[in-house]
Design a protein around this motif. Structure first.
Motif, PDB file in Angstrom:
ATOM      1  N   VAL A  62      66.522  31.217  16.880  1.00  0.00           N
ATOM      2  CA  VAL A  62      67.630  32.099  17.259  1.00  0.00           C
ATOM      3  C   VAL A  62      67.193  33.558  17.180  1.00  0.00           C
ATOM      4  CG1 VAL A  62      69.955  32.884  16.645  1.00  0.00           C
ATOM      5  CG2 VAL A  62      69.398  30.445  16.565  1.00  0.00           C
ATOM      6  N   ASP A  63      66.576  33.937  16.059  1.00  0.00           N
ATOM      7  CA  ASP A  63      66.129  35.325  15.884  1.00  0.00           C
ATOM      8  C   ASP A  63      64.713  35.556  16.402  1.00  0.00           C
ATOM      9  OD1 ASP A  63      68.358  36.618  14.856  1.00  0.00           O
ATOM     10  OD2 ASP A  63      67.933  36.002  12.803  1.00  0.00           O
ATOM     11  N   GLY A  64      64.015  34.486  16.743  1.00  0.00           N
ATOM     12  CA  GLY A  64      62.673  34.625  17.284  1.00  0.00           C
ATOM     13  C   GLY A  64      61.659  35.118  16.274  1.00  0.00           C
ATOM     14  N   VAL A  65      61.705  34.576  15.054  1.00  0.00           N
ATOM     15  CA  VAL A  65      60.740  34.968  14.023  1.00  0.00           C
ATOM     16  C   VAL A  65      60.068  33.737  13.441  1.00  0.00           C
ATOM     17  CG1 VAL A  65      61.991  37.071  13.408  1.00  0.00           C
ATOM     18  CG2 VAL A  65      62.442  34.980  12.146  1.00  0.00           C
ATOM     19  N   ARG A  66      58.874  33.970  12.920  1.00  0.00           N
ATOM     20  CA  ARG A  66      58.112  32.919  12.241  1.00  0.00           C
ATOM     21  C   ARG A  66      57.564  33.509  10.956  1.00  0.00           C
ATOM     22  NH1 ARG A  66      52.239  30.695  13.843  1.00  0.00           N
ATOM     23  NH2 ARG A  66      52.125  28.985  12.352  1.00  0.00           N
ATOM     24  N   VAL A  67      57.685  32.753   9.877  1.00  0.00           N
ATOM     25  CA  VAL A  67      57.193  33.198   8.576  1.00  0.00           C
ATOM     26  C   VAL A  67      56.410  32.053   7.946  1.00  0.00           C
ATOM     27  CG1 VAL A  67      57.818  34.069   6.288  1.00  0.00           C
ATOM     28  CG2 VAL A  67      59.236  34.660   8.270  1.00  0.00           C
ATOM     29  N   VAL A  68      55.185  32.336   7.553  1.00  0.00           N
ATOM     30  CA  VAL A  68      54.376  31.378   6.804  1.00  0.00           C
ATOM     31  C   VAL A  68      54.343  31.888   5.370  1.00  0.00           C
ATOM     32  CG1 VAL A  68      52.108  30.305   6.534  1.00  0.00           C
ATOM     33  CG2 VAL A  68      53.010  30.766   8.835  1.00  0.00           C
ATOM     34  N   PHE A  69      54.710  31.013   4.432  1.00  0.00           N
ATOM     35  CA  PHE A  69      54.876  31.449   3.046  1.00  0.00           C
ATOM     36  C   PHE A  69      54.594  30.306   2.083  1.00  0.00           C
ATOM     37  CE2 PHE A  69      58.796  29.502   4.339  1.00  0.00           C
ATOM     38  CZ  PHE A  69      59.294  28.880   3.211  1.00  0.00           C
ATOM     39  N   TYR A  70      54.493  30.666   0.804  1.00  0.00           N
ATOM     40  CA  TYR A  70      54.486  29.645  -0.239  1.00  0.00           C
ATOM     41  C   TYR A  70      55.333  30.154  -1.390  1.00  0.00           C
ATOM     42  CZ  TYR A  70      50.757  32.230  -2.712  1.00  0.00           C
ATOM     43  OH  TYR A  70      50.017  33.178  -3.344  1.00  0.00           O
ATOM     44  N   VAL A  71      55.769  29.224  -2.203  1.00  0.00           N
ATOM     45  CA  VAL A  71      56.658  29.530  -3.316  1.00  0.00           C
ATOM     46  C   VAL A  71      55.976  29.101  -4.602  1.00  0.00           C
ATOM     47  CG1 VAL A  71      58.957  29.116  -4.269  1.00  0.00           C
ATOM     48  CG2 VAL A  71      58.628  29.136  -1.804  1.00  0.00           C
ATOM     49  N   THR A  72      56.112  29.920  -5.652  1.00  0.00           N
ATOM     50  CA  THR A  72      55.513  29.566  -6.937  1.00  0.00           C
ATOM     51  C   THR A  72      56.187  28.321  -7.510  1.00  0.00           C
ATOM     52  OG1 THR A  72      57.002  31.070  -8.109  1.00  0.00           O
ATOM     53  CG2 THR A  72      54.847  31.942  -7.457  1.00  0.00           C
ATOM     54  N   ALA A  73      55.562  27.718  -8.504  1.00  0.00           N
ATOM     55  CA  ALA A  73      56.020  26.449  -9.070  1.00  0.00           C
ATOM     56  C   ALA A  73      57.467  26.499  -9.554  1.00  0.00           C
ATOM     57  CB  ALA A  73      55.105  26.031 -10.213  1.00  0.00           C
ATOM     58  N   LEU A  74      57.879  27.596 -10.146  1.00  0.00           N
ATOM     59  CA  LEU A  74      59.255  27.710 -10.647  1.00  0.00           C
ATOM     60  C   LEU A  74      60.222  28.241  -9.589  1.00  0.00           C
ATOM     61  CD1 LEU A  74      58.562  29.072 -14.243  1.00  0.00           C
ATOM     62  CD2 LEU A  74      59.023  26.714 -13.532  1.00  0.00           C
ATOM     63  N   LYS A  75      59.712  28.445  -8.387  1.00  0.00           N
ATOM     64  CA  LYS A  75      60.503  28.938  -7.250  1.00  0.00           C
ATOM     65  C   LYS A  75      61.160  30.297  -7.539  1.00  0.00           C
ATOM     66  CE  LYS A  75      61.286  24.452  -5.224  1.00  0.00           C
ATOM     67  NZ  LYS A  75      62.183  23.531  -4.591  1.00  0.00           N
ATOM     68  N   THR A  76      60.477  31.121  -8.346  1.00  0.00           N
ATOM     69  CA  THR A  76      61.004  32.452  -8.633  1.00  0.00           C
ATOM     70  C   THR A  76      60.370  33.521  -7.754  1.00  0.00           C
ATOM     71  OG1 THR A  76      59.376  32.760 -10.393  1.00  0.00           O
ATOM     72  CG2 THR A  76      61.556  31.908 -11.034  1.00  0.00           C
ATOM     73  N   ILE A  77      59.224  33.208  -7.159  1.00  0.00           N
ATOM     74  CA  ILE A  77      58.536  34.171  -6.287  1.00  0.00           C
ATOM     75  C   ILE A  77      58.155  33.475  -4.984  1.00  0.00           C
ATOM     76  CG2 ILE A  77      56.522  35.678  -6.003  1.00  0.00           C
ATOM     77  CD1 ILE A  77      56.458  35.964  -9.042  1.00  0.00           C
ATOM     78  N   THR A  78      58.478  34.126  -3.864  1.00  0.00           N
ATOM     79  CA  THR A  78      58.080  33.669  -2.539  1.00  0.00           C
ATOM     80  C   THR A  78      57.020  34.633  -2.027  1.00  0.00           C
ATOM     81  OG1 THR A  78      60.278  32.772  -2.088  1.00  0.00           O
ATOM     82  CG2 THR A  78      58.872  33.231  -0.179  1.00  0.00           C
ATOM     83  N   VAL A  79      55.873  34.116  -1.656  1.00  0.00           N
ATOM     84  CA  VAL A  79      54.762  34.943  -1.173  1.00  0.00           C
ATOM     85  C   VAL A  79      54.651  34.743   0.338  1.00  0.00           C
ATOM     86  CG1 VAL A  79      52.307  35.430  -1.354  1.00  0.00           C
ATOM     87  CG2 VAL A  79      53.575  34.696  -3.378  1.00  0.00           C
ATOM     88  N   VAL A  80      54.896  35.822   1.095  1.00  0.00           N
ATOM     89  CA  VAL A  80      54.822  35.776   2.551  1.00  0.00           C
ATOM     90  C   VAL A  80      53.392  36.100   2.966  1.00  0.00           C
ATOM     91  CG1 VAL A  80      55.675  36.785   4.690  1.00  0.00           C
ATOM     92  CG2 VAL A  80      57.252  36.408   2.781  1.00  0.00           C
ATOM     93  N   ALA A  81      52.784  35.165   3.684  1.00  0.00           N
ATOM     94  CA  ALA A  81      51.381  35.315   4.081  1.00  0.00           C
ATOM     95  C   ALA A  81      51.207  35.725   5.535  1.00  0.00           C
ATOM     96  CB  ALA A  81      50.641  34.006   3.821  1.00  0.00           C
ATOM     97  N   TYR A  82      52.204  35.398   6.389  1.00  0.00           N
ATOM     98  CA  TYR A  82      52.068  35.664   7.809  1.00  0.00           C
ATOM     99  C   TYR A  82      53.462  35.768   8.420  1.00  0.00           C
ATOM    100  CZ  TYR A  82      50.899  34.898  12.731  1.00  0.00           C
ATOM    101  OH  TYR A  82      50.768  35.028  14.071  1.00  0.00           O
ATOM    102  N   ILE A  83      53.620  36.706   9.362  1.00  0.00           N
ATOM    103  CA  ILE A  83      54.905  36.872  10.048  1.00  0.00           C
ATOM    104  C   ILE A  83      54.688  37.098  11.539  1.00  0.00           C
ATOM    105  CG2 ILE A  83      56.175  37.762   8.077  1.00  0.00           C
ATOM    106  CD1 ILE A  83      55.732  40.572   9.170  1.00  0.00           C
ATOM    107  N   GLU A  84      55.672  36.682  12.328  1.00  0.00           N
ATOM    108  CA  GLU A  84      55.745  36.987  13.755  1.00  0.00           C
ATOM    109  C   GLU A  84      57.187  37.305  14.064  1.00  0.00           C
ATOM    110  OE1 GLU A  84      54.555  33.692  16.163  1.00  0.00           O
ATOM    111  OE2 GLU A  84      52.528  33.662  15.381  1.00  0.00           O
ATOM    112  N   ALA A  85      57.387  38.320  14.866  1.00  0.00           N
ATOM    113  CA  ALA A  85      58.757  38.655  15.295  1.00  0.00           C
ATOM    114  C   ALA A  85      58.734  39.160  16.701  1.00  0.00           C
ATOM    115  CB  ALA A  85      59.377  39.691  14.363  1.00  0.00           C
TER     116      ALA A  85
END
Length: 85
Positions: A62-85
Motif C-alpha cells: 500500500v505504501d510501497g516500502v520494503r524493510v529488512v530487519f531483525y529483532v533482538t531475542a527479547l524483542k526490545t530492539i529492532t535493527v533495520v538493515a535495509y530499506i526501500e521506498a
C-alpha cells in the motif's frame, strides 16, 4: 484504573546501508517509511523470515516500502538493515 497503554514498542535502530538509503529519501517517502517502522516496532513478527538468517523482509504494498530487519531475542530492539521506498 488507567486506560490500557497499548502494545509495547521496541526501540528501532538503523544501520548501514539503511542509513545511506535513508538520506536519499524524499519527505513523502520518509513519511511512508515511518508508518512501516512503527508497525514493525509494535509487531516484530511482521514480514517473512529470510531462510538461514535472523532477518525478516517486510513489504507494505500500500505504501510501497520494503524493510529488512531483525529483532533482538527479547524483542526490545529492532535493527533495520535495509530499506526501500
Amino acid at each position: 484504573m488507567s486506560p490500557d497503554p497499548g502494545p509495547r514498542r521496541s526501540r528501532v535502530i538503523t544501520v548501514e546501508p539503511a542509513l545511506t538509503q535513508l538520506t536519499k529519501l524524499t519527505a513523502s517517502e520518509t513519511h511512508r517509511l515511518d508508518r512501516a517502522i512503527v508497525a514493525i516496532s509494535v509487531n516484530p513478527d511482521l514480514g517473512k523470515r529470510i531462510p538461514g538468517t535472523l532477518l525478516r523482509d517486510y513489504v507494505d504494498d500500500v505504501d510501497g516500502v520494503r524493510v529488512v530487519f531483525y529483532v533482538t531475542a527479547l524483542k526490545t530492539i529492532t535493527v533495520v538493515a535495509y530499506i526501500e521506498a
